[in-house]
Design a protein around this motif. Structure first.
Motif, mmCIF file in Angstrom:
data_model
loop_
_atom_site.group_PDB
_atom_site.id
_atom_site.type_symbol
_atom_site.label_atom_id
_atom_site.label_comp_id
_atom_site.label_asym_id
_atom_site.label_seq_id
_atom_site.Cartn_x
_atom_site.Cartn_y
_atom_site.Cartn_z
ATOM 1 N N SER A 28 1.338 6.537 -2.881
ATOM 2 C CA SER A 28 1.751 7.643 -2.004
ATOM 3 C C SER A 28 3.316 7.358 -1.765
ATOM 4 O O SER A 28 4.020 8.196 -1.037
ATOM 5 C CB SER A 28 0.876 7.482 -0.608
ATOM 6 O OG SER A 28 1.216 6.276 -0.266
ATOM 7 N N VAL A 29 3.950 6.308 -2.316
ATOM 8 C CA VAL A 29 5.189 6.018 -2.035
ATOM 9 C C VAL A 29 6.010 5.893 -3.417
ATOM 10 O O VAL A 29 5.523 5.761 -4.545
ATOM 11 C CB VAL A 29 5.621 4.741 -1.396
ATOM 12 C CG1 VAL A 29 5.003 4.938 0.127
ATOM 13 C CG2 VAL A 29 4.972 3.451 -2.236
ATOM 14 N N VAL A 225 3.014 -16.208 5.320
ATOM 15 C CA VAL A 225 2.030 -15.080 5.141
ATOM 16 C C VAL A 225 2.719 -13.768 4.888
ATOM 17 O O VAL A 225 3.966 -13.876 4.816
ATOM 18 C CB VAL A 225 1.444 -14.769 6.523
ATOM 19 C CG1 VAL A 225 0.581 -16.064 7.023
ATOM 20 C CG2 VAL A 225 2.469 -14.495 7.471
ATOM 21 N N LEU A 226 1.888 -12.883 4.243
ATOM 22 C CA LEU A 226 2.393 -11.729 4.012
ATOM 23 C C LEU A 226 2.304 -10.630 4.979
ATOM 24 O O LEU A 226 1.250 -10.262 5.690
ATOM 25 C CB LEU A 226 1.684 -10.949 2.667
ATOM 26 C CG LEU A 226 2.368 -9.534 2.255
ATOM 27 C CD1 LEU A 226 3.715 -9.541 2.100
ATOM 28 C CD2 LEU A 226 1.418 -9.212 0.988
ATOM 29 N N LEU A 227 3.457 -10.069 6.028
ATOM 30 C CA LEU A 227 3.258 -9.391 6.882
ATOM 31 C C LEU A 227 3.875 -8.066 6.852
ATOM 32 O O LEU A 227 4.881 -7.846 5.980
ATOM 33 C CB LEU A 227 4.295 -10.136 8.060
ATOM 34 C CG LEU A 227 4.416 -9.219 9.466
ATOM 35 C CD1 LEU A 227 3.196 -9.478 9.929
ATOM 36 C CD2 LEU A 227 5.505 -9.861 9.932
ATOM 37 N N VAL A 228 3.242 -7.019 7.021
ATOM 38 C CA VAL A 228 3.457 -5.578 6.739
ATOM 39 C C VAL A 228 3.798 -4.867 7.962
ATOM 40 O O VAL A 228 2.836 -4.926 9.052
ATOM 41 C CB VAL A 228 2.475 -4.858 5.747
ATOM 42 C CG1 VAL A 228 2.537 -3.418 5.604
ATOM 43 C CG2 VAL A 228 2.087 -5.727 4.614
ATOM 44 N N ARG A 229 4.782 -3.932 7.930
ATOM 45 C CA ARG A 229 5.119 -3.243 9.052
ATOM 46 C C ARG A 229 3.809 -2.254 9.300
ATOM 47 O O ARG A 229 3.264 -1.564 8.464
ATOM 48 C CB ARG A 229 6.351 -2.148 8.887
ATOM 49 C CG ARG A 229 6.669 -1.356 9.933
ATOM 50 C CD ARG A 229 8.118 -0.790 9.667
ATOM 51 N NE ARG A 229 8.442 -0.443 8.301
ATOM 52 C CZ ARG A 229 8.178 0.705 7.791
ATOM 53 N NH1 ARG A 229 7.734 1.707 8.751
ATOM 54 N NH2 ARG A 229 8.576 1.035 6.660
ATOM 55 N N GLU A 235 0.275 4.501 7.022
ATOM 56 C CA GLU A 235 0.553 5.588 6.296
ATOM 57 C C GLU A 235 0.211 5.626 4.853
ATOM 58 O O GLU A 235 0.284 6.207 3.836
ATOM 59 C CB GLU A 235 2.372 5.885 6.521
ATOM 60 C CG GLU A 235 2.259 6.293 8.038
ATOM 61 C CD GLU A 235 3.790 6.379 8.340
ATOM 62 O OE1 GLU A 235 4.606 6.477 7.432
ATOM 63 O OE2 GLU A 235 3.965 6.526 9.400
ATOM 64 N N HIS A 236 0.370 4.318 4.211
ATOM 65 C CA HIS A 236 0.237 3.788 2.753
ATOM 66 C C HIS A 236 -0.367 2.540 2.400
ATOM 67 O O HIS A 236 -0.174 1.701 1.884
ATOM 68 C CB HIS A 236 1.648 3.843 2.368
ATOM 69 C CG HIS A 236 2.807 4.944 2.498
ATOM 70 N ND1 HIS A 236 2.873 5.971 1.933
ATOM 71 C CD2 HIS A 236 3.768 4.726 3.523
ATOM 72 C CE1 HIS A 236 3.590 6.557 2.369
ATOM 73 N NE2 HIS A 236 4.726 5.987 3.270
#
Length: 347
Positions: A28-29, A225-229, A235-236
């Motif tokens: 979607s991006v 770590v893997l940090l995501v907004r 949204e995605h």
């Protein structure tokens, strides 16, 4: 599977990438902005970019734009501002943004590395009491190693504060400058991640006073770590799934290629910093890091306490910090064992 003495945790055995890639086709991006550091503790990010594993998981129609940060706080600033969508980062900056935003800013979606941090010092410092009156460095105020040092000093009865005062003067300093200052005799030591621990030892003649592994139960503590907004995750989720799949593929690649991995990781570091590590440095650094997708969520409540003791974090709840549903879906799809969010979020 081993890499120079390092093995990924069995609970987070990476899945095969083919199924993950197929599952994330047509995202979607059309662009993802990803942050990371040019450190050995961020090797899954370095390998994932260098070997095209993130690109494979995302698909050819998605552009990956990367940004390299010197430490956690500026990476968090970029994430909060929306300049990046996700970043590899230490646990304490992740905790800070979550608490400061009352849970609105970001989610930990996977781990990347554990271990690989230590307090290294000059000759003549052999016990905590010898540190009184010394000057020590950390990568940045409020970063994971900064919190670890300040908390440990406090436990030893050595006063310190965020303005550089107290029994031990702690000065946040960029890692390359820390090495130079140490070599010049202007610093007495530093609490650092790899490869900077090994660089100060091999290039600067330092020795380990405290291996952080010795301070944790079973020697396991999260380094990356893997940090995501959160908005991006909401949204995605398909794009986040691709990022997690790329991270898993990178960890598996490191495990599967123990002879080639040091060269690839070192090449990526050289590309970002302009200088490759000496062979003995990259070998020693990799000996001290474990690459795993398990974020070691069970340690995070203790990390919160450390941040408060260090004086760089306010009190607050971290319930909801983790969203490991995508990670566990990918692990289970490949017959792996799910990892726990430690009752601090979704798993």
């Amino acid at each position: 599977m081993m890499l120079a003495g390092c093995a990924s945790a069995g609970a987070a055995e990476p899945p095969a990438t083919d199924a993950a890639t197929d599952a994330t086709a047509g995202l979607s991006v059309d662009e993802i902005h990803l942050g990371y550091f040019a450190n050995v503790t961020h090797a899954p990010a370095l390998v994932g970019i260098e070997e095209g594993l993130f690109q494979e998981a995302l698909g050819d129609d998605v552009t990956i734009t990367t940004q390299v940060f010197p430490a956690g706080p500026p990476a968090i600033e970029a994430l909060t501002a929306g300049a990046i969508d996700a970043t590899f980062v230490g646990p304490n900056p992740a905790i800070n943004t979550f608490i400061q935003s009352a849970g609105a800013s970001a989610r930990v979606v996977a781990g990347a590395a554990t271990g690989g941090a230590a307090l290294v010092v000059r000759d003549g410092i052999d016990k905590p009491a010898d540190l009184k009156g010394t000057s020590l460095a950390t990568p940045q105020l409020g970063g994971t190693q900064d919190v670890a040092l300040r908390n440990w000093l406090t436990e030893q009865g050595l006063k310190n504060d965020t303005s550089g005062g107290g029994d031990v003067h702690v000065t946040p300093t960029e890692n390359a400058q820390t090495l130079t200052l140490f070599q010049q005799g202007d610093l007495d030591g530093a609490w650092l991640p790899e490869p900077w621990v090994s660089r100060l030892i091999i290039d600067g003649g330092a020795h380990v006073l405290v291996d952080e592994t010795d301070l944790w139960e079973d020697g396991k503590f999260p380094t990356t770590v893997l940090l995501v907004r959160k908005d991006f995750l909401d949204e995605h989720p398909d794009a986040v799934e691709a990022l997690v799949a790329g991270n898993l593929a990178a960890i598996k690649w490191i495990d599967d290629n123990p002879e080639e991995a040091p060269e690839v990781i070192n090449g990526a570091i050289e590309k970002e910093t302009g200088k490759a590590l000496a062979p003995e440095v990259i070998t020693r650094a990799l000996d001290n890091v474990t690459f795993t997708a398990d974020p070691a969520a069970g340690t995070f409540k203790t990390l919160v306490d450390h941040g408060i003791t260090a004086g760089v974090q306010k009190e607050g709840s971290i319930k909801g910090l983790f969203d490991l549903r995508i990670l566990n879906k990918l692990l289970e799809a490949d017959g792996g064992t799910p990892v726990s969010a430690g009752k601090l979020g979704e798993d």
